[in-house]
Design a protein around this motif. Structure first.
Motif, short mmCIF file in Angstrom:
data_model
loop_
_atom_site.label_atom_id
_atom_site.label_comp_id
_atom_site.label_asym_id
_atom_site.label_seq_id
_atom_site.Cartn_x
_atom_site.Cartn_y
_atom_site.Cartn_z
N LEU A 21 0.86 -1.18 0.00
CA LEU A 21 0.00 0.00 0.00
C LEU A 21 0.90 1.23 0.00
CD1 LEU A 21 -2.69 -0.85 2.71
CD2 LEU A 21 -3.14 -0.52 0.27
N LEU A 22 0.57 2.20 -0.83
CA LEU A 22 1.27 3.48 -0.83
C LEU A 22 0.25 4.53 -0.38
CD1 LEU A 22 3.87 5.04 -1.45
CD2 LEU A 22 3.02 5.38 -3.78
N LEU A 23 0.43 5.02 0.85
CA LEU A 23 -0.54 5.92 1.47
C LEU A 23 -0.10 7.36 1.31
CD1 LEU A 23 -1.11 3.83 4.73
CD2 LEU A 23 -2.22 3.61 2.50
N LEU A 24 -0.99 8.19 0.75
CA LEU A 24 -0.63 9.55 0.37
C LEU A 24 -1.44 10.62 1.09
CD1 LEU A 24 -0.34 8.85 -3.46
CD2 LEU A 24 1.55 9.06 -1.84
N THR A 25 -2.57 10.26 1.71
CA THR A 25 -3.36 11.27 2.42
C THR A 25 -2.74 11.52 3.80
OG1 THR A 25 -4.85 9.61 3.35
CG2 THR A 25 -5.49 10.61 1.26
N GLY A 47 1.75 13.82 -2.77
CA GLY A 47 3.17 14.02 -3.03
C GLY A 47 3.93 14.71 -1.92
N ALA A 48 3.21 15.33 -0.98
CA ALA A 48 3.90 16.01 0.12
C ALA A 48 4.45 15.00 1.12
CB ALA A 48 2.95 16.98 0.82
N VAL A 49 3.73 13.89 1.31
CA VAL A 49 4.18 12.80 2.18
C VAL A 49 3.77 11.48 1.54
CG1 VAL A 49 4.06 14.10 4.36
CG2 VAL A 49 2.03 12.87 3.53
N ALA A 50 4.38 10.41 1.99
CA ALA A 50 3.99 9.08 1.55
C ALA A 50 4.44 8.07 2.59
CB ALA A 50 4.60 8.74 0.19
N ALA A 51 3.62 7.05 2.80
CA ALA A 51 4.00 5.93 3.66
C ALA A 51 3.84 4.65 2.84
CB ALA A 51 3.13 5.87 4.90
N LEU A 52 4.89 3.89 2.76
CA LEU A 52 4.88 2.63 2.01
C LEU A 52 4.74 1.47 3.00
CD1 LEU A 52 5.17 1.02 -0.63
CD2 LEU A 52 7.65 1.05 -0.25
N CYS A 62 8.20 2.34 5.46
CA CYS A 62 9.13 3.44 5.17
C CYS A 62 8.33 4.64 4.69
CB CYS A 62 10.17 3.01 4.14
SG CYS A 62 9.48 2.21 2.68
N ALA A 63 8.97 5.80 4.57
CA ALA A 63 8.19 7.00 4.33
C ALA A 63 8.96 8.07 3.57
CB ALA A 63 7.71 7.58 5.67
N VAL A 64 8.20 8.96 2.95
CA VAL A 64 8.70 10.20 2.35
C VAL A 64 8.18 11.34 3.21
CG1 VAL A 64 8.65 11.72 0.33
CG2 VAL A 64 8.69 9.22 0.03
N VAL A 65 9.08 12.21 3.68
CA VAL A 65 8.70 13.33 4.53
C VAL A 65 9.38 14.60 4.05
CG1 VAL A 65 8.42 11.78 6.51
CG2 VAL A 65 10.55 13.01 6.22
N SER A 66 8.90 15.73 4.52
CA SER A 66 9.50 17.01 4.13
C SER A 66 10.67 17.36 5.04
CB SER A 66 8.45 18.12 4.19
OG SER A 66 8.08 18.38 5.54
N ASP A 67 11.56 18.19 4.53
CA ASP A 67 12.72 18.59 5.33
C ASP A 67 12.32 19.35 6.58
OD1 ASP A 67 11.88 20.86 3.94
OD2 ASP A 67 13.89 21.52 3.41
N LEU A 68 11.23 20.12 6.49
CA LEU A 68 10.80 20.93 7.63
C LEU A 68 10.35 20.06 8.81
CD1 LEU A 68 10.34 23.87 8.56
CD2 LEU A 68 8.01 23.68 7.67
N GLY A 150 -1.40 -0.78 -4.07
CA GLY A 150 -2.68 -0.15 -3.81
C GLY A 150 -2.51 1.29 -3.39
N VAL A 151 -3.29 2.17 -3.99
CA VAL A 151 -3.29 3.59 -3.64
C VAL A 151 -4.72 4.02 -3.36
CG1 VAL A 151 -1.19 4.16 -4.91
CG2 VAL A 151 -3.39 4.29 -6.07
N GLU A 152 -4.86 5.17 -2.70
CA GLU A 152 -6.18 5.65 -2.28
C GLU A 152 -6.86 6.41 -3.43
OE1 GLU A 152 -5.49 7.51 1.86
OE2 GLU A 152 -3.53 7.27 0.90
N LEU A 153 -7.42 5.67 -4.38
CA LEU A 153 -8.00 6.33 -5.54
C LEU A 153 -9.21 7.18 -5.18
CD1 LEU A 153 -7.78 3.78 -8.50
CD2 LEU A 153 -6.28 5.69 -7.93
N ASP A 154 -9.89 6.88 -4.07
CA ASP A 154 -11.02 7.71 -3.70
C ASP A 154 -10.59 9.06 -3.13
OD1 ASP A 154 -10.10 6.85 -1.27
OD2 ASP A 154 -11.99 6.02 -0.56
N SER A 155 -9.28 9.26 -2.96
CA SER A 155 -8.77 10.54 -2.45
C SER A 155 -7.71 11.16 -3.37
CB SER A 155 -8.14 10.33 -1.06
OG SER A 155 -9.07 9.79 -0.15
N LEU A 156 -7.49 10.57 -4.52
CA LEU A 156 -6.41 11.01 -5.41
C LEU A 156 -7.01 11.67 -6.63
CD1 LEU A 156 -3.28 10.68 -5.33
CD2 LEU A 156 -3.57 8.66 -6.77
#
Length: 414
Positions: A21-25, A47-52, A62-68, A150-156
């Motif tokens: 699952l790739l979570l983006l919300t 695209g601002a964050v992601a959790a795999l 694992c995750a994508v996060v912002s520098d701030l 799987g991605v959250e198509l109902d929110s993308l």
């Protein structure tokens, strides 16, 4: 604290044929990582964050996060493998540097020490394409570059999905919304604790509101009594994670009015909730100033019969539509065969509103499971009479359900 159950997630993903699952919300990012998503998600664009979340529970999230928000993420999450991308906000960390050097040199040293390359330029807000590419790096590191994700198509949005697809050309992106909904509908012990605290605060407020019902009191005045009592109870109990509250209080014969003044015979409908760590409670109670009229009694008696009929079906193994059918049949038996309500309640959690999937609707085949927390309700709003509601918050237990409320649900005369 992350609430995602990896074993349940693995079972649901296996049933759906997903490798990850790739979570983006922002809500799902927090659900999976336990950390705040940060200000980059304020526009609710992906695209601002992601959790795999890999299907294999032995492979860490694992995750994508912002520098701030990198520092706060590392302080609050157990996730250690992260990728960082810049936001629009300029920063510098001078703590590791020699403070005696000239200020421009100090700032330049701080930027260099953080690994900032020559020609670095911050984006207008955030670079979604970069965020998606970093998610691709995480997938590649786990040999999931050609996975079924799987991605959250109902929110993308359509445009965000196109950009995500371009960044992950080898992946087959499919709708993981249902997997995620079914994952979140069963609550952890800590989530249940948040919802229990939230309903306790809300009911303290309802008690204070009931005591303030008197001829001449306004709708807004009653709402303020409820809010003040909730806030005072949170302070007294040292509850520091009260993150919000909402109220739908109506007074008098117009159930939709945001105004109104209490008179003898007025109905007061109270539908309220508190948010603890963003998890919302939901409770509804009805009051009448003085003695209820014959019409008010007749209508509320029908709602009571429907409530009791539906409640008797709420236990593990029962489809939610069976509850809807029982409540609707009871309304018909009480003399109102044309009564039609789309749902008689819903799940509770940390969504965008007070109602969360699944619903006690005529079409829901969702089977109730232990550790679900739901709101079951029988409301009616009649112009010329007023609003009435019976609503309890329920925890589904292995052999039935627990009422998480303590206040009586009958029509209370005050």
């Amino acid at each position: 604290m992350a609430y995602l159950d990896r074993d349940r997630a693995a079972r649901l993903m296996a049933a759906a044929g997903l490798d990850a699952l790739l979570l983006l919300t922002p809500e799902c990012f927090t659900y999976a990582t336990g950390a705040s998503p940060g200000v980059g998600t304020m526009w609710r664009r992906a695209g601002a964050v992601a959790a795999l979340v890999p299907a294999d529970p032995g492979v860490p999230i694992c995750a994508v996060v912002s520098d701030l928000f990198e520092e706060s993420f590392r302080a609050t999450s157990d996730v250690t493998d992260i990728r960082i991308h810049p936001l629009w906000v300029e920063t510098a960390d001078v703590r590791p540097q020699d403070p005696s050097q000239p200020l421009p040199d100090l700032i330049a040293a701080a930027w260099a020490g953080s690994g900032r390359p020559a020609g670095f330029a911050r984006p207008e807000t955030f670079d979604a394409a970069l965020g998606f590419r970093l998610a691709g790096d995480l997938l590649a590191a786990r040999k999931l570059s050609s996975a079924r994700v799987g991605v959250e198509l109902d929110s993308l949005s359509v445009s965000d999905f196109a950009a995500l697809s371009a960044a992950l050309p080898g992946c087959r992106l499919v709708d993981g919304s249902d997997v995620l909904r079914r994952l979140k509908m069963v609550k952890s012990a800590q989530e249940i604790a948040h919802l229990r605290t939230a309903v306790t605060l809300a009911e303290i407020g309802i008690g204070a509101l009931a005591a303030a019902i008197t001829p001449g009191q306004t709708r807004d005045g009653l709402a303020e009594v409820w809010i003040s009592a909730v806030q005072a109870a949170a302070r007294e109990r040292d509850i520091r994670n009260l993150t919000g509250r909402w109220e739908y209080v109506s007074v008098g014969a117009n159930p939709w009015s945001r105004g109104g003044v209490v008179e003898v015979g007025s109905l007061i409908k109270v539908d309220v909730g508190c948010l603890v760590q963003n998890y919302t409670s939901d409770t509804g109670r009805s009051f009448v100033c003085g003695k209820p009229s014959e019409v008010q009694n007749r209508l509320f008696d029908a709602l009571s019969q429907a409530f009791e009929a539906g409640l008797s079906h709420i236990r593990p193994g029962v489809e939610m539509r069976a509850v809807h059918a029982a409540a609707t049949a009871a309304m018909a038996k009480a003399g109102f065969p044309g009564f039609s309500r789309g749902h008689f309640g819903h799940g509770l959690g940390a969504g965008l509103g007070s109602e969360e999937w699944p619903f006690f609707s005529a079409t829901s085949s969702v089977v109730l499971e232990p550790s679900m927390v739901v709101a079951f309700e029988t409301p009616w709003y009649i112009d010329g009479v007023g609003g009435m509601i019976i609503e309890n918050q329920l925890l589904i237990t292995p052999d039935g359900h627990e009422v998480m409320n303590s206040l009586p649900w009958e029509l209370v005369s005050v």
